[in-house]
Design a protein around this motif. Sequence first.
Motif, PDB file in Angstrom:
ATOM      1  N   PHE A 106      42.093   8.609  14.701  1.00 18.78           N
ATOM      2  CA  PHE A 106      41.922   8.365  13.266  1.00 18.78           C
ATOM      3  C   PHE A 106      41.236   9.538  12.559  1.00 18.78           C
ATOM      4  N   THR A 107      40.864  10.545  13.330  1.00 19.50           N
ATOM      5  CA  THR A 107      40.177  11.699  12.740  1.00 19.50           C
ATOM      6  C   THR A 107      41.154  12.528  11.910  1.00 19.50           C
ATOM      7  N   LYS A 108      40.759  12.842  10.685  1.00 22.98           N
ATOM      8  CA  LYS A 108      41.609  13.643   9.804  1.00 22.98           C
ATOM      9  C   LYS A 108      41.201  15.113   9.781  1.00 22.98           C
ATOM     10  N   LYS A 109      39.948  15.400  10.121  1.00 21.05           N
ATOM     11  CA  LYS A 109      39.460  16.784  10.094  1.00 21.05           C
ATOM     12  C   LYS A 109      38.313  16.916  11.083  1.00 21.05           C
ATOM     13  N   PHE A 110      38.324  18.002  11.869  1.00 22.01           N
ATOM     14  CA  PHE A 110      37.205  18.286  12.753  1.00 22.01           C
ATOM     15  C   PHE A 110      36.993  19.790  12.830  1.00 22.01           C
ATOM     16  N   ASP A 111      35.761  20.194  13.156  1.00 21.36           N
ATOM     17  CA  ASP A 111      35.368  21.596  13.194  1.00 21.36           C
ATOM     18  C   ASP A 111      35.212  22.058  14.634  1.00 21.36           C
ATOM     19  N   VAL A 112      35.661  23.291  14.881  1.00 22.83           N
ATOM     20  CA  VAL A 112      35.537  23.921  16.197  1.00 22.83           C
ATOM     21  C   VAL A 112      34.817  25.249  16.018  1.00 22.83           C
ATOM     22  N   SER A 113      33.715  25.427  16.753  1.00 18.62           N
ATOM     23  CA  SER A 113      32.979  26.689  16.735  1.00 18.62           C
ATOM     24  C   SER A 113      33.536  27.596  17.828  1.00 18.62           C
ATOM     25  N   VAL A 114      33.907  28.822  17.440  1.00 19.57           N
ATOM     26  CA  VAL A 114      34.502  29.780  18.370  1.00 19.57           C
ATOM     27  C   VAL A 114      33.505  30.905  18.605  1.00 19.57           C
ATOM     28  N   HIS A 115      33.092  31.087  19.882  1.00 21.45           N
ATOM     29  CA  HIS A 115      32.185  32.171  20.246  1.00 21.45           C
ATOM     30  C   HIS A 115      33.015  33.378  20.670  1.00 21.45           C
ATOM     31  N   TRP A 116      32.800  34.478  19.970  1.00 21.06           N
ATOM     32  CA  TRP A 116      33.544  35.703  20.231  1.00 21.06           C
ATOM     33  C   TRP A 116      32.763  36.577  21.211  1.00 21.06           C
ATOM     34  N   SER A 117      33.475  37.107  22.205  1.00 21.90           N
ATOM     35  CA  SER A 117      32.864  38.096  23.095  1.00 21.90           C
ATOM     36  C   SER A 117      32.917  39.466  22.429  1.00 21.90           C
ATOM     37  N   GLU A 118      32.123  40.417  22.918  1.00 18.91           N
ATOM     38  CA  GLU A 118      32.119  41.759  22.349  1.00 18.91           C
ATOM     39  C   GLU A 118      33.478  42.427  22.519  1.00 18.91           C
ATOM     40  N   LYS A 119      34.150  42.112  23.620  1.00 15.23           N
ATOM     41  CA  LYS A 119      35.476  42.684  23.853  1.00 15.23           C
ATOM     42  C   LYS A 119      36.457  42.237  22.780  1.00 15.23           C
ATOM     43  N   MET A 120      36.406  40.957  22.395  1.00 12.97           N
ATOM     44  CA  MET A 120      37.313  40.448  21.368  1.00 12.97           C
ATOM     45  C   MET A 120      36.939  40.985  19.979  1.00 12.97           C
ATOM     46  N   MET A 121      35.655  41.265  19.766  1.00 16.71           N
ATOM     47  CA  MET A 121      35.247  41.847  18.495  1.00 16.71           C
ATOM     48  C   MET A 121      35.858  43.228  18.305  1.00 16.71           C
TER      49      MET A 121
ATOM     50  N   TYR B  25      48.967  15.341  10.566  1.00 15.07           N
ATOM     51  CA  TYR B  25      48.214  15.765  11.748  1.00 15.07           C
ATOM     52  C   TYR B  25      46.778  16.097  11.351  1.00 15.07           C
ATOM     53  N   PRO B  26      45.852  15.984  12.290  1.00 15.86           N
ATOM     54  CA  PRO B  26      44.453  16.322  11.968  1.00 15.86           C
ATOM     55  C   PRO B  26      44.295  17.809  11.665  1.00 15.86           C
ATOM     56  N   LEU B  27      43.384  18.094  10.760  1.00 18.61           N
ATOM     57  CA  LEU B  27      43.107  19.470  10.347  1.00 18.61           C
ATOM     58  C   LEU B  27      41.936  19.991  11.166  1.00 18.61           C
ATOM     59  N   VAL B  28      42.149  21.134  11.840  1.00 18.98           N
ATOM     60  CA  VAL B  28      41.083  21.753  12.617  1.00 18.98           C
ATOM     61  C   VAL B  28      40.608  22.998  11.881  1.00 18.98           C
TER      62      VAL B  28
ATOM     63  N   GLY C 163      32.655  35.892   9.076  1.00 11.13           N
ATOM     64  CA  GLY C 163      34.056  35.757   8.708  1.00 11.13           C
ATOM     65  C   GLY C 163      34.400  34.485   7.957  1.00 11.13           C
ATOM     66  N   VAL C 164      35.673  34.404   7.600  1.00  8.05           N
ATOM     67  CA  VAL C 164      36.211  33.259   6.872  1.00  8.05           C
ATOM     68  C   VAL C 164      36.806  32.271   7.868  1.00  8.05           C
ATOM     69  N   PRO C 165      36.492  31.006   7.779  1.00  9.85           N
ATOM     70  CA  PRO C 165      37.087  30.025   8.698  1.00  9.85           C
ATOM     71  C   PRO C 165      38.612  30.037   8.610  1.00  9.85           C
ATOM     72  N   LEU C 166      39.255  29.793   9.745  1.00  7.01           N
ATOM     73  CA  LEU C 166      40.708  29.638   9.809  1.00  7.01           C
ATOM     74  C   LEU C 166      41.020  28.172  10.039  1.00  7.01           C
ATOM     75  N   VAL C 167      42.135  27.703   9.478  1.00  5.84           N
ATOM     76  CA  VAL C 167      42.482  26.287   9.606  1.00  5.84           C
ATOM     77  C   VAL C 167      43.921  26.147  10.091  1.00  5.84           C
ATOM     78  N   ALA C 168      44.188  25.024  10.699  1.00  2.76           N
ATOM     79  CA  ALA C 168      45.540  24.692  11.161  1.00  2.76           C
ATOM     80  C   ALA C 168      45.600  23.194  11.385  1.00  2.76           C
ATOM     81  N   ARG C 169      46.818  22.696  11.487  1.00  5.59           N
ATOM     82  CA  ARG C 169      47.013  21.289  11.840  1.00  5.59           C
ATOM     83  C   ARG C 169      47.615  21.229  13.236  1.00  5.59           C
ATOM     84  N   ILE C 170      47.026  20.401  14.088  1.00  5.95           N
ATOM     85  CA  ILE C 170      47.425  20.336  15.497  1.00  5.95           C
ATOM     86  C   ILE C 170      47.935  18.941  15.807  1.00  5.95           C
TER      87      ILE C 170
END
Length: 739
Positions: free
Chosen positions: A546-561, A413-416, A440-447
């Motif tokens: 065919f993508t094996k890896k892609f990056d996702v930028s996550v914007h955190w709200s102040e509430k989630m912080m 599966y592709p790595l996100v 922070g440190v990036p988190l990874v998973a396969r989807i």
Amino acid sequence: MIRLSFSPETNSLLVKISLKDNTVNLYQRACCIFSSESELLQIWDFSGQTSQFVMNEIINLPNISSGKPGKETLLELHVNGFFVTTTETNERSAELSRTENSLGKSQVKTNGSSDNLSLMLTDASPSGSGYRGIGLLGLTGLQNLGNTCFMNSAIQCLVHTPQLVDYFLGDYQKDINYKNPLGMNGELALAFGELLRKLWAPGAVPVAPRMFKCKLAKFAPQFSGYNQHDSQEFLAFLLDGLHEDLNRVKCKPYIEAKDAEGCPDEEVADEYWRNHLARNDSIIVDVCQGQYRSTLVCPVCKKVSVTFDPFMYVTLPLPSTTMRTMTLTVFSTDGIMLPTPFTIAVPKCGRLKDLIDTLSVACSLRNDETLLVAEIYKNQIFRLLDEPSDSLALIRDDDKLVAYRLPKVSETYPLVVFLHQQVERSYSFGVVASNWKPFGVPLVARIQDLSSGSEIRNQFLKLLCPFLMPVEDVVNDYDGNETGNTVNENSKMEDIVSPLVSDSDVGSDSGAENDFRLNTDFKFYLINKLEPLEIKMNKPVSISRFTKKFDVSVHWSEKMMEKYDTCLLSSLPEVFKPQLFTRRPQESISLNKCLEGFLQEEPLGPDDMWYCPRCKKPRQANKKLDLWRLPEILVIHLKRFSYNRFFKNKLETFVDFPIHDLNLSNYISHIDSQLSNCYQLYAISNHYGGMGGGHYTAFVDHGHSRWFEFDDDKVFAVSEDRIKSSAAYVLFYRRVREA
């Protein structure tokens, strides 16, 4: 008959008087020569240079009876009260303690025998006024012309080599080979000889070696300019250049190599050495060159090839004696475990596979899991370490590494990669500006399923579960208000502990309302080459199959912080960081271990194949080196610097080397009963610092274990227990007679 000579090996002036059927007036005549009020005492070397010293008082000699016929009687000279006793009558000598200019007041001291007289020379003015003692010959510094400490260090070691001092203070110019095409027209030898004479001149001040450096740059452009260089590389060039300039062989004969298979090694070695001397005959060969025996064995046909090659110095490897300690942080993707740092020990010369195997045991990795190691830099994955054969030497101590635990079944599966962003506000002239800053440190998973953006959000929330703040801490943040009313705790707790609610649980007609709620939660953007593309929850993600890896930028709200413990997400230790006020344990290894590592059999590298004459093919043969013939001066280079295409490294290993009793009898394959295999240390070239910048100095034994440090133009005495350090780089030994 009076013979006055200078011995650089013992730093003494020997005054010898032959006594053959002469009476006491011989002593009186000799002392008049050395103590005349009207004449200068002249000390001549072989090249005709003159140093003059004044003796102020006539020495009144006692009436000593004549000595025995045919014996040689010595006058023992001492300065500043320094006196060395001797035992053998015919070899008795006195050492002149070396101070600075002219001789002072003289006194006579007898040893109590009828045929020996000791002449004590003392300073006329201990307070420093008036006369001073004879110059400290050879204790002259070299000025640094700009990063030339590498050159100064090596030169000081060479100009304190006894045989070279005798040679270059003599008539060495008769040996210069002006027609040698491999030489430098004699210019390098002349420049070195002139520099050595300046350093050994009485009363010399620090010398600026500009002329020598100009000649060096002329024939070795790599040493031109004022960049930092390696003292051993300079030393190798200088010794080879001096040899070619001083080669007494004007016309080198052509010698055809013969097949010596089946002949005794002794005969073959002697023939190789004779052939070498027929083409190479210089003071450098006489003093510094030895002989190796090199044995190659073909791994296929077992063909054995034995050759005997000359060497100018011995380069010893510094084998690693300890394991390397490394700290990595393991991140789980099961939504249960927090990140956990693990400190493991791996071989310094190991591979990435060794690290993964050791870490798998340390973190109790299951059979259905695998580890993905990555280097984190500036809150991003700088590189994935996914090649098992990569060397661990590529990982530096200040790197930050993480290992992600991933299920094996999802490897197709592709790595996100989730990259975190938070709002950063800045104030300028009363205007508030906001921008997004990584943390922070990036988190990874396969989807597996990318049918909608909600799948990415659900996977991200699952990874964040271990970072949830404790419920009571979050509730306390919302307890009370201005009117004293209490917030509905049930609704607040439901909002905290249920972040995994999927958009699929919400009716399709409420998609707009759900997207509005996520604006105060997280926003996801697909990072591509053009610009970030927002990921909609109810729409598929535009990712190629065919993508094996892609990056996702996550914007955190102040509430989630506030809801998650981002400190746990941001703290990441370095691979190795020394504790405060403590030093990293220093590696220590003996010089004998280095010799054993140098002499052990090992296969040739794939880039250094040997052409087997029997197989008629290049083979990765096994090579074995042996010491066969040892030189008078043994130069040992400790291989502290390593280079590859990625980076440079210096080993700070402490090498415990002998000073007075280096015995190589156990390491030489051919024993010559007429030659000693014992050596004594007399000089060291030191390197302090790392690869980016450093400094060279030299330690030199000036006779009778009196050590001096040469730090460019500064020269000062040091105790013998200080000369052993992890900075020792090139060691100079001289052969001594066995006790």
